[in-house]
Design a protein around this motif. Structure first.
Motif, PDB file in Angstrom:
ATOM      1  N   ALA A  35      44.258  32.149 -30.931  1.00 56.21           N
ATOM      2  CA  ALA A  35      45.488  32.803 -31.384  1.00 56.21           C
ATOM      3  C   ALA A  35      45.163  34.037 -32.224  1.00 56.21           C
ATOM      4  CB  ALA A  35      46.335  31.817 -32.182  1.00 56.21           C
ATOM      5  N   TRP A  51      51.526  28.543 -25.554  1.00 53.63           N
ATOM      6  CA  TRP A  51      51.148  28.689 -26.961  1.00 53.63           C
ATOM      7  C   TRP A  51      50.304  29.945 -27.217  1.00 53.63           C
ATOM      8  CZ3 TRP A  51      53.741  25.769 -30.190  1.00 53.63           C
ATOM      9  CH2 TRP A  51      54.215  24.529 -29.770  1.00 53.63           C
ATOM     10  N   ALA A  82      51.166  33.313 -29.458  1.00 51.70           N
ATOM     11  CA  ALA A  82      50.327  33.848 -30.531  1.00 51.70           C
ATOM     12  C   ALA A  82      50.214  35.360 -30.454  1.00 51.70           C
ATOM     13  CB  ALA A  82      48.938  33.208 -30.476  1.00 51.70           C
ATOM     14  N   LEU A 132      53.031  29.140 -36.188  1.00 49.50           N
ATOM     15  CA  LEU A 132      51.767  29.754 -35.787  1.00 49.50           C
ATOM     16  C   LEU A 132      50.989  30.402 -36.928  1.00 49.50           C
ATOM     17  CD1 LEU A 132      52.892  31.536 -32.482  1.00 49.50           C
ATOM     18  CD2 LEU A 132      51.406  29.527 -32.647  1.00 49.50           C
ATOM     19  N   ILE A 164      46.214  30.875 -37.981  1.00 50.93           N
ATOM     20  CA  ILE A 164      45.265  31.991 -37.844  1.00 50.93           C
ATOM     21  C   ILE A 164      44.784  32.506 -39.199  1.00 50.93           C
ATOM     22  CG2 ILE A 164      46.384  32.675 -35.680  1.00 50.93           C
ATOM     23  CD1 ILE A 164      47.460  35.169 -37.202  1.00 50.93           C
TER      24      ILE A 164
END
Length: 420
Positions: A160, A196, A200, A383, A387
């Motif tokens: 991501a 998904w 991202a 999300l 990250i």
């Protein structure tokens, strides 16, 4: 009674952090020499067990095992090889138990996705039936982020971070050249059934006008007319259009836009690249100059820009797998449990493999905007923590300094050859 040995294997497409799980597992096992003897790794995944090609990880130094945390790919080799049902291929499972018995293995740790969870569950079942019980623990891993119960899957957070960074940088490039050159840029990312990774990409668009402007998800039926209208409107408004697309998008008939007609070793349709298909559509129907790229292996191998959250979770799950096994539990997968979004807090729960095997987790509809072309704020909240943080590997001579293990073979004990 001497402690039982353990078998660890990596399965499916590797990631930037699967070795971090291996690191967590091996380091934790070494802390319990009274309960776990040696940790043997399968050379090329479960195939290593079937062929009795085992690697003695005790031959690796503590320093090199620690360096696994910073090294991408599968240090012991992975494979795409799915064991069939117990009814049709019982001999494969009997062979596994035969190898485990010959090498005094009492713990089976399988690091992979949904197919691996299914294999792990079956091993736990048949080993008991054959009178040689194996504690089978599944360690989640998949860049697709499509395993159930766990909040996220190790490998996904780093992918991501990579795709969001890449599409942001490419977006800056296209925006600077759009007056006289490229109008449309398309980045194809992984994601066969679940969007998904495509979602991202959307993290890069934090301000009005920033790319990606359009996201194409497997969960949303591809509508050519609506898509082209969106591209045209975007170019007219911003002078360029940046698109993130999943390899697994389908048409109205449910066919993959990029299906080649081939099948991989797991029986999944082989996808042949949707980005050039979309690019050609844009060129033919709208006449815009385009460029496209396929993230492919780069997205899952990019340890140099791994998410710190992802690395920490991958290591923790490997560690927890050993602790769960030492607690006497079986057919379990350690899973990430989200406790809070801001600040992000998580711990590890236990998921029964019977509820994990062969179950896919798709993007919730409320994570995708009403028009089907971008992510919602709810998706961004989910999300963003995944990250967060940087965990750079050590560098040497200007390049990442990754470890290559010795991978010393364990002498075989069984006579004859096993045919896959």
């Amino acid at each position: 009674m001497s402690p039982k040995n353990a078998f660890y294997a990596q399965s499916g497409g590797v990631t930037a952090v699967i070795n971090a799980s291996a690191c967590g597992l091996i380091e934790t096992a070494r802390q319990h020499p009274d309960k776990i003897g040696k940790v043997f790794a399968g050379r090329n995944g479960i195939i290593g067990a079937l062929l009795e090609e085992l690697i003695d990880t005790s031959q690796e130094s503590a320093e090199d095992i620690a360096r696994l945390r910073h090294t991408p790919s599968g240090a012991f080799g992975s494979c795409r090889y799915k064991l069939k049902s117990l009814e049709t291929h019982r001999g494969q499972y009997e062979r596994l138990i035969e190898v485990f018995k010959a090498h005094d293995i009492g713990y089976f740790f399988y690091n992979g996705g949904g197919d691996s969870a299914d294999t792990c569950l079956k091993v736990s079942q048949i080993s008991a039936a054959l009178g040689y019980p194996i504690q089978a623990i599944h360690i989640p891993k998949t860049v697709d982020n499509d395993l159930p119960i766990t909040d996220c899957c190790p490998g996904f957070g780093s992918v991501a971070k990579y795709v969001a960074t890449s599409i942001r940088e490419a977006g800056f490039d296209v925006a600077s050249m759009s007056r006289t050159s490229t109008k449309v840029f398309i980045l194809e990312v992984m994601g066969r059934h679940a969007g998904w990774i495509t979602a991202a990409c959307g993290l890069a668009a934090e301000q009005e006008g920033e790319g990606p402007h359009i996201l194409l998800f497997p969960e949303i039926e591809f509508d050519e007319e609506k898509f082209l209208a969106k591209v045209k409107a975007t170019v007219e408004k911003y002078d360029h259009c940046v698109i993130g697309v999943s390899e697994g998008i389908k048409d109205k008939e449910g066919n993959f836009l990029s299906e080649t007609g081939l099948r991989d070793a797991f029986g999944h349709a082989q996808l042949g690249g949707v980005a050039p298909t979309i690019a050609q559509l844009v060129k033919d129907k709208l006449g815009y100059k385009y460029h496209w790229a396929v993230a492919d292996y780069l997205q899952r191998a990019a340890r140099h820009i791994a998410s710190k959250t992802d690395v920490e979770q991958a290591y923790a799950l490997g560690k927890s797998a050993v602790e769960i096994a030492l607690a006497g539990k079986n057919a379990i997968m350690p899973a990430i449990r989200r406790l809070a979004d801001t600040p992000y807090r998580w711990d590890i729960a236990e998921a029964p493999l019977s509820e994990v095997a062969n179950v896919e987790k798709f993007m919730p509809r409320d994570f995708i905007t009403e028009d089907g072309f971008h992510i919602t704020e709810a998706c961004r909240r989910y999300l963003s923590p995944l990250i967060e943080g940087e965990d750079y590997p050590p560098f040497k001579n200007g390049l990442p300094d990754y470890v290559r293990l010795k991978n010393v073979a364990v002498p075989k004990k069984l006579a004859g050859e096993f045919k896959l």
